[in-house]
Enzyme design. Structure first.
Site, PDB file in Angstrom:
ATOM      1  N   CYS A 108       0.809  -1.218   0.000  1.00  0.00           N
ATOM      2  CA  CYS A 108       0.000   0.000   0.000  1.00  0.00           C
ATOM      3  C   CYS A 108       0.845   1.272   0.000  1.00  0.00           C
ATOM      4  O   CYS A 108       0.365   2.335  -0.391  1.00  0.00           O
ATOM      5  CB  CYS A 108      -0.944   0.006   1.192  1.00  0.00           C
ATOM      6  SG  CYS A 108      -2.112  -1.373   1.200  1.00  0.00           S
ATOM      7  N   HIS A 244      -3.483   7.389   1.967  1.00  0.00           N
ATOM      8  CA  HIS A 244      -3.846   6.061   1.501  1.00  0.00           C
ATOM      9  C   HIS A 244      -5.259   5.776   1.989  1.00  0.00           C
ATOM     10  O   HIS A 244      -5.585   5.974   3.161  1.00  0.00           O
ATOM     11  CB  HIS A 244      -2.861   5.035   2.076  1.00  0.00           C
ATOM     12  CG  HIS A 244      -3.292   3.614   1.897  1.00  0.00           C
ATOM     13  ND1 HIS A 244      -3.783   3.133   0.710  1.00  0.00           N
ATOM     14  CD2 HIS A 244      -3.312   2.566   2.770  1.00  0.00           C
ATOM     15  CE1 HIS A 244      -4.089   1.856   0.849  1.00  0.00           C
ATOM     16  NE2 HIS A 244      -3.817   1.484   2.082  1.00  0.00           N
ATOM     17  N   ASN A 274     -10.134  -0.089  -0.425  1.00  0.00           N
ATOM     18  CA  ASN A 274      -8.675  -0.020  -0.352  1.00  0.00           C
ATOM     19  C   ASN A 274      -8.101  -0.562  -1.654  1.00  0.00           C
ATOM     20  O   ASN A 274      -8.136  -1.763  -1.912  1.00  0.00           O
ATOM     21  CB  ASN A 274      -8.184  -0.838   0.844  1.00  0.00           C
ATOM     22  CG  ASN A 274      -6.678  -0.753   1.032  1.00  0.00           C
ATOM     23  OD1 ASN A 274      -5.941  -0.307   0.160  1.00  0.00           O
ATOM     24  ND2 ASN A 274      -6.202  -1.207   2.190  1.00  0.00           N
TER      25      ASN A 274
END
Length: 317
Positions: A108, A244, A274
């Site tokens: 990520c 993020h 996500n």
């Protein structure tokens, strides 16, 4: 920043779709993550396909052609194949026949790592114009029977074109002003995929959610503040946090620690879930399209992912 763009697969998966096969509900997912829907790639779509769509959108936004690029750096944990890199596949797909292309894998945090790498290459004269992409098809590595993780992730891609420009070396310059990268392999077992070359199996994503949450809240604010302090700035100077997009509670807690109100935070997690390395460039592109991000704005991006790997970038749009 010369141009930005993004791409989302056509298939939209609302929370209600999970209710038919898992012991979960729309309310449960929303309350714990802020996610309402996400996009899943079609069977024929690979990560490089998503990346190529986002690349073309960024080139169009910049008024450039593929031949104007010197390099492509693509952040992903879900490349089409073990090798070659997804970046070289994007290079071919957009008709770029010179320069170089490679992948960066920091889960990520991948886009933050890729952006920092691209900036270093520009500063050292190795390239003048670099296309930085975050692209993922996490729907291929989630365990669709796992109630805790399967509802959190989605697919997508975002792209940003960095271009060398002269500046005076101050925080008033446009472009990347500071970055901070970190990792700590002691925590690799709290977020990982249980497959790979060593197991001869793709595997599935596994996560200890409470532990990841604890580290994220602590480390994201810290890395952002470290990057800002390195150029004599603080949260009070920030126009936008573009984090993020993992979990709305992490985003809210990080902003609170930095003293930045939520009306100065770009959030897309509700619509995309996500998307790992794609989430920051996706949010940047959406934020610009919404009219939120404007030239001259000071932006902080921060992310944490498996490894653990985390970091931040301060940039002026």
């Amino acid at each position: 920043m010369r141009g930005v763009g993004h791409y989302l697969p056509d298939r939209i998966v609302p929370n209600s779709e999970f209710e038919t096969r898992l012991d979960t509900s729309d309310e449960w997912i929303r309350s714990r993550s802020g996610i309402e829907r996400r996009h899943f790639a079609a069977d024929h779509e690979n990560t490089s396909d998503l990346g190529a769509h986002a690349a073309r959108a960024a080139l169009a936004d910049a008024g450039l052609e593929a031949a104007d690029l010197d390099a492509i750096i693509l952040a992903t944990s879900t490349a089409d194949l073990t090798f070659p890199s997804a970046a070289t596949m994007v290079q071919d797909a957009i008709g770029m026949q010179s320069g170089f292309a490679f992948d960066v894998q920091a889960v990520c945090a991948g886009f933050v790592y890729a952006l920092t790498t691209a900036n270093a290459m520009i500063l050292t004269g190795q390239a003048r114009r670099i296309l930085v992409i975050g692209a993922e098809t996490f729907s291929r590595i989630i365990d669709h029977e796992d109630r805790a993780t399967s509802v959190l992730f989605g697919d997508g891609a975002g792209a940003l074109i960095l271009e060398a420009q002269d500046g005076d070396g101050s925080a008033a310059d446009r472009g990347i002003l500071a970055s901070d990268l970190n990792s700590d392999g002691r925590y690799r077992d709290i977020l990982y995929v249980d497959g790979g070359v060593g197991t001869r199996d793709t595997g599935f994503l596994r996560m200890q959610g409470k532990e990841v949450f604890r580290h994220a809240v602590e480390k994201l604010a810290e890395t952002a503040e470290t990057a800002l302090a390195s150029i004599g700035l603080s949260g009070a100077d920030v126009d936008w946090i573009v984090p993020h997009q993992a979990n709305i509670r992490i985003i809210q807690a990080t902003a609170k620690r930095m003293g930045v109100p939520m009306d100065r935070v770009i959030t897309t997690v509700q619509d995309h879930g996500n998307t790992s390395a794609a989430s920051i460039p996706l949010a940047l592109s959406v934020g610009k399209a919404r009219g939120q991000i404007k030239q001259g704005d000071l932006i902080v991006t921060e992310a944490i992912g498996g490894g653990l790997a985390w970091g931040s970038v301060v940039l002026r749009w």
